[in-house]
Design an enzyme around this catalytic site. Sequence first.
Site, PDB file in Angstrom:
ATOM      1  CB  CYS A   2      -0.870   0.043   1.249  1.00 48.34           C
ATOM      2  SG  CYS A   2      -1.844  -1.424   1.492  1.00 48.34           S
ATOM      3  NE  ARG A  28       4.615   2.030  -1.264  1.00 46.54           N
ATOM      4  CZ  ARG A  28       5.503   1.990  -0.273  1.00 46.54           C
ATOM      5  NH1 ARG A  28       6.679   2.532  -0.451  1.00 46.54           N
ATOM      6  NH2 ARG A  28       5.204   1.420   0.871  1.00 46.54           N
ATOM      7  CD1 TRP A  71      -0.460  -5.415  -3.789  1.00 48.63           C
ATOM      8  CD2 TRP A  71      -0.441  -6.503  -1.834  1.00 48.63           C
ATOM      9  NE1 TRP A  71       0.021  -6.675  -4.016  1.00 48.63           N
ATOM     10  CE2 TRP A  71       0.044  -7.362  -2.843  1.00 48.63           C
ATOM     11  CE3 TRP A  71      -0.513  -6.987  -0.532  1.00 48.63           C
ATOM     12  CZ2 TRP A  71       0.460  -8.666  -2.576  1.00 48.63           C
ATOM     13  CZ3 TRP A  71      -0.099  -8.284  -0.274  1.00 48.63           C
ATOM     14  CH2 TRP A  71       0.373  -9.103  -1.291  1.00 48.63           C
ATOM     15  CG  ASN A  97       0.577   1.870   3.920  1.00 46.61           C
ATOM     16  OD1 ASN A  97      -0.508   1.924   3.366  1.00 46.61           O
ATOM     17  ND2 ASN A  97       1.672   2.433   3.452  1.00 46.61           N
ATOM     18  N   GLY A  98      -0.326  -1.655   6.682  1.00 51.07           N
ATOM     19  CA  GLY A  98       0.010  -2.607   7.743  1.00 51.07           C
ATOM     20  C   GLY A  98      -1.157  -3.536   8.008  1.00 51.07           C
ATOM     21  CD  GLU A 462      18.116 -11.208  -9.701  1.00 54.47           C
ATOM     22  OE1 GLU A 462      17.591 -11.884  -8.805  1.00 54.47           O
ATOM     23  OE2 GLU A 462      17.680 -10.090 -10.044  1.00 54.47           O
ATOM     24  CE  LYS A 466      14.767  -9.391 -11.579  1.00 51.55           C
ATOM     25  NZ  LYS A 466      15.357  -8.939 -10.371  1.00 51.55           N
ATOM     26  CD  GLU A 469      10.629  -9.921 -10.007  1.00 54.60           C
ATOM     27  OE1 GLU A 469      11.799  -9.848 -10.444  1.00 54.60           O
ATOM     28  OE2 GLU A 469      10.185  -9.133  -9.176  1.00 54.60           O
ATOM     29  CG  HIS A 485      22.134 -34.850  -8.735  1.00 49.95           C
ATOM     30  ND1 HIS A 485      22.601 -36.079  -8.354  1.00 49.95           N
ATOM     31  CD2 HIS A 485      23.223 -34.059  -8.893  1.00 49.95           C
ATOM     32  CE1 HIS A 485      23.928 -36.033  -8.262  1.00 49.95           C
ATOM     33  NE2 HIS A 485      24.324 -34.811  -8.600  1.00 49.95           N
ATOM     34  CE  LYS A 579      11.744  -1.541  -6.358  1.00 54.88           C
ATOM     35  NZ  LYS A 579      12.549  -2.490  -7.165  1.00 54.88           N
TER      36      LYS A 579
END
Length: 584
Positions: A2, A28, A71, A97-98, A462, A466, A469, A485, A579
């Site tokens: 948020c 965000r 959010w 927020n929270g 990484e 990317k 995402e 394996h 974010k």
Amino acid sequence: MCGIFGYVGKKNNAAEIVLEGLKRLEYRGYDSWGVVVEDKACLRVERKAGKIGEAKVSLPSSHVGLGHTRWATHGGVTVQNSHPHLDCTETIALVHNGIVENFSELKKELKEKHRFTSETDTEVIVHLLEDLIQTKNFSEAMREAFKKLIGLNAVVSLKGNQLVVAKNGSPIVLGFGEGEFFVSSDASAILPYTKNVAFLEDNQAAVLDASGIKVFNLSTGVEIEPKTQKLDWEPESAELGNFPHFMVKEIYEQPKILEGIIKTSSRQVEELADFIRSSYGAFLVGCGTAAHAALTGQYLFSRIAKRHVNFNVGSEFGYLEHFLTPRSLVVALSQSGETIDIIDSIKLALEKGAKVASLTNVLGSTLYRMSDYKILLGAGPEKSVCATKSFTAKIALLFLIASQLSGTGKEGVRILEQTVREIKRLLDKETVEKIEKLAEKIKDKNHIYIVGRGLSYPVSMEAALKIKEVSYIHAEGFPGGELKHGVIALIEPETPCLVFAPNDETYGGIISGAMEMKARGGHIIGVSFKDADVFDDWIKVEDTGDGTAITNSIVGQLLAYFLAVKRKCDPDKPRNLAKSVTVK
Ligand code: AGP
């Protein structure tokens, strides 16, 4: 997660200012939004589910406004659940927020006499405030209401021509302009108006009106002098400029950022190297991309400084607390400096008497404030949800620190300079076009497998993160040695297999792995200093020693970017992601 943006001051277009602020917080991650302004002692609200896009608000002119991007946590993505929420008298508006952990208990009590219109935990706060304001002034009522909440929260409320803030969790930045004042969950949203900011600490409250900002201790109500600081980010650093997306803009910023690190970080690098040297047990922690940077760090400290620095992801770190002693050092990596699993990790470390050092990009962030020793990445605002420049900045710093620890600091700088030259070559037309063509070739595949060994193992993970995402293609990065394996069972004809094959001790092993994948029909894409028969496609990355981990990562970033664009995905705002992850 948020976002909060509030304005009070000389201008009378508070609604537009707040909406613009919310747009700057969009990165965000959010799924609904709302704005409230005060108009002749009444509140006027507009709320919408979905993205802001080109939205305009048709709210009356006002000198005070407050907005929020939500959010969803408690209750679905609906207009009723979006903030701001109003009390029964519709004279108090509130954004949050929270998470209010005791919201059901509070709601049970409040339901008797208040009308609830949403499923959110937030709405209980505004009704609490409504009760308390009967006997107290706005700021006292807010402090009292906030004390009844369990959990980590940041709350801003509007009544009359005042904004009142309280926090013990999510970040809050206060902006001090010329005759105008701001509150935001993110400094970059305030940047177009002022660089003078103060980061509200946990257990503090603030009151904003046209005359200024006052900060208080939340528990005692005693006024505190706000600690103002000057942001050193330029307003245009948070704007797109000529780039179509922030992700690609931020990829292209990397040479400049690394040059800045080389130029300005030597003293801090030496100091953190000393901290690590004198610690007894050092730990690197991060989440997501920052975790990959931390794992890269573990390899770098081992190879260069011959020192074991343990790596762990933030969400698992708590389960290793038994290793922490007052002689331990926890090095926390976090772009935002607000990731809850990192904050929890360092709280735990501090409780155990350990020291905390941090590498973060945000001055005044929670991590920055809590750390005994801190280095700023100096990467400028990172607006794309997908972290790129903050990743390579962290690796560059860890590389310099490891070099310093081993007494080869100057050589470290030389290698990094060479790496910067190679990044510039990579970002020049030829290689970028090649990567774009490759993306076109593989854009309709369902799976991409990525392998690397040693230092290239975190680089593979990484690159996979990317790709996942931003393009939503399933991608998996794993150590080349693990192929046999299990993972090799997944290689079918034409499966794209990205192979990082730098000029180091991993070369032979990784090429053998590539052959095994090719024997199963895999489409082998080599990222290497030289071509090899096994490669169906080859992206040339010159050897720059351990700096190759950085250049190889940039190839992964560009491939992910072009895959996203070609699949018509927005690389800056991937679905379901935020974010900074400030709730558990
Ligand atoms: C990176 O592309 C991600 N969006 C995510 O993994 C991110 O790196 C992670 O959430 C950690 O964020 P931080 O660096 O702000 O702590």
